[in-house]
Scaffold this motif. Sequence first.
Motif, short mmCIF file in Angstrom:
data_model
loop_
_atom_site.label_atom_id
_atom_site.label_comp_id
_atom_site.label_asym_id
_atom_site.label_seq_id
_atom_site.Cartn_x
_atom_site.Cartn_y
_atom_site.Cartn_z
N ARG A 99 42.26 36.02 31.60
CA ARG A 99 43.26 35.06 31.15
C ARG A 99 43.08 33.75 31.91
N LEU A 100 42.87 32.66 31.16
CA LEU A 100 42.78 31.33 31.75
C LEU A 100 44.20 30.83 32.00
N PHE A 101 44.51 30.49 33.24
CA PHE A 101 45.84 29.99 33.56
C PHE A 101 45.88 28.47 33.64
N TYR A 102 44.75 27.89 34.05
CA TYR A 102 44.74 26.44 34.25
C TYR A 102 43.31 25.93 34.05
N ARG A 103 43.17 24.84 33.29
CA ARG A 103 41.88 24.15 33.14
C ARG A 103 42.06 22.77 33.76
N GLY A 104 41.31 22.49 34.79
CA GLY A 104 41.44 21.22 35.49
C GLY A 104 40.22 20.34 35.35
N ARG A 105 40.30 19.21 36.01
CA ARG A 105 39.20 18.23 35.99
C ARG A 105 37.99 18.75 36.76
N LYS A 106 38.22 19.41 37.90
CA LYS A 106 37.13 19.88 38.75
C LYS A 106 36.94 21.39 38.72
N PHE A 107 37.99 22.15 38.40
CA PHE A 107 37.87 23.61 38.41
C PHE A 107 38.88 24.23 37.46
N ASN A 108 38.68 25.51 37.17
CA ASN A 108 39.62 26.30 36.36
C ASN A 108 40.16 27.43 37.24
N PHE A 109 41.30 27.96 36.83
CA PHE A 109 41.91 29.08 37.53
C PHE A 109 42.20 30.17 36.51
N ASP A 110 41.70 31.39 36.78
CA ASP A 110 41.99 32.47 35.85
C ASP A 110 42.43 33.73 36.59
N VAL A 111 43.07 34.61 35.83
CA VAL A 111 43.51 35.91 36.35
C VAL A 111 42.78 36.96 35.52
N ASN A 112 42.18 37.91 36.21
CA ASN A 112 41.33 38.89 35.55
C ASN A 112 41.78 40.31 35.87
N SER A 113 41.90 41.11 34.83
CA SER A 113 42.07 42.55 35.03
C SER A 113 40.67 43.13 35.06
N LEU A 114 40.33 43.78 36.18
CA LEU A 114 38.96 44.23 36.42
C LEU A 114 38.90 45.70 36.82
N ARG A 115 37.72 46.26 36.61
CA ARG A 115 37.34 47.53 37.23
C ARG A 115 36.16 47.20 38.13
N LEU A 116 36.36 47.34 39.44
CA LEU A 116 35.32 47.03 40.41
C LEU A 116 34.23 48.11 40.39
N PRO A 117 33.06 47.82 40.96
CA PRO A 117 31.99 48.82 40.99
C PRO A 117 32.39 50.15 41.64
#
Length: 183
Positions: A14-32
Amino acid sequence: MSIVNEPPIYLQQRLFYRGRKFNFDVNSLRLPNGVEGDWECIRHPGGALAVPITPEGKLVLVKQYRFAVEGRLLEFPAGTLEPNEEAAETIKREIEEETGYRAHKWHFLGKFPLAPGYSDEYIYPFLAQDLEKLEQPPTQDEDEDIEVVLMTFSEFEAAIIAGELIDAKSITSFLMAKLFLGK
């Protein structure tokens, strides 16, 4: 020693913020290792940095105002990679804009993650030598408040030890340049 790439399995992004220099997202993940959860990440295109050394052996640094820490940090010149731009192109532009110097000799020092606990940003440091002071340096970016500072290696080391406000990418890149030079 290189890092083995072990990407997680993305369950949801999920993209929470799109900025001029960077984006911020939250991810539901399964780690290795099988653990599942939500992780936040700052997505950044990366940055290039120069450790410039004058023919007299002085380091060229900038004292730059950084709003996030509400103060001026001592840093090496650096800049964010533009889309489809190589790190070498970025830093050749930035060193001229930020310091008024042009380097005629470059050595790539490697790369390192800046803050891997929450960002995918990598820094690409270069040693910049055979410097020439430009008679007509390019104009600094409007949003930058920068003062050029010349220091010897020992003065910069003393500033680190004294706890002056120096950013981590500059300290790391200084060490990489110093090791490369055999100092």
